[in-house]
Design an enzyme around this catalytic site. Sequence first.
Site, PDB file in Angstrom:
ATOM      1  N   HIS A   1      12.576  16.538  32.370  1.00  0.00           N
ATOM      2  CA  HIS A   1      13.208  16.715  31.156  1.00  0.00           C
ATOM      3  C   HIS A   1      13.122  14.993  30.607  1.00  0.00           C
ATOM      4  O   HIS A   1      13.601  14.327  31.749  1.00  0.00           O
ATOM      5  CB  HIS A   1      14.741  16.935  30.789  1.00  0.00           C
ATOM      6  CG  HIS A   1      14.972  18.019  30.649  1.00  0.00           C
ATOM      7  ND1 HIS A   1      14.709  19.350  29.328  1.00  0.00           N
ATOM      8  CD2 HIS A   1      15.015  18.977  31.786  1.00  0.00           C
ATOM      9  CE1 HIS A   1      14.755  20.323  29.947  1.00  0.00           C
ATOM     10  NE2 HIS A   1      15.530  20.468  31.133  1.00  0.00           N
TER      11      HIS A   1
ATOM     12  N   HIS B   1      10.518  21.293  36.913  1.00  0.00           N
ATOM     13  CA  HIS B   1      10.329  20.572  35.613  1.00  0.00           C
ATOM     14  C   HIS B   1      11.269  19.121  35.585  1.00  0.00           C
ATOM     15  O   HIS B   1      12.384  19.308  35.800  1.00  0.00           O
ATOM     16  CB  HIS B   1       9.672  21.245  34.280  1.00  0.00           C
ATOM     17  CG  HIS B   1      11.169  21.915  33.877  1.00  0.00           C
ATOM     18  ND1 HIS B   1      11.960  22.759  34.547  1.00  0.00           N
ATOM     19  CD2 HIS B   1      12.374  22.040  32.466  1.00  0.00           C
ATOM     20  CE1 HIS B   1      13.439  22.889  34.629  1.00  0.00           C
ATOM     21  NE2 HIS B   1      13.296  22.553  33.298  1.00  0.00           N
TER      22      HIS B   1
END
Length: 132
Positions: free
Chosen positions: A99, A97
């Site tokens: 940010h 992932h």
Amino acid sequence: MCVFCEIIAGNIPGSKVYEDDDVLAILDLSQVTRGHTLVMPKKHYANLIEADEETAVKCMKVIHRLSAQLVKNTGASGLNVLNNCGAVAGQSVEHLHFHLIPRYSENDAISIVFNESEKQDLNEVLHQVTGK
């Protein structure tokens, strides 16, 4: 199943910012700054190193699109794109992932500091990094 896979499967709710067949973007629960968004592939990869190139490119296209949208719609002055790859780098969820952290001022609740390290022989480092 990891927490992000649970969110992707719809077993745990998430505040969806964007979704297509391959990528999901949700608001981070911690909201380090207003609009803090996580972009992740729907297919599980532990981190960027393990992901295939096609998945990384699909994520980056969404990151590009959402970065402009976040800055425009939140009134942010800038944005950090951050990926933690491995526990030593601060990765706490083993699902790739990224940010997207809108920045409003230098006094935001996030601090990224590059401390000066000892001088390096760049030729030696280049040889190590490239294997040449």
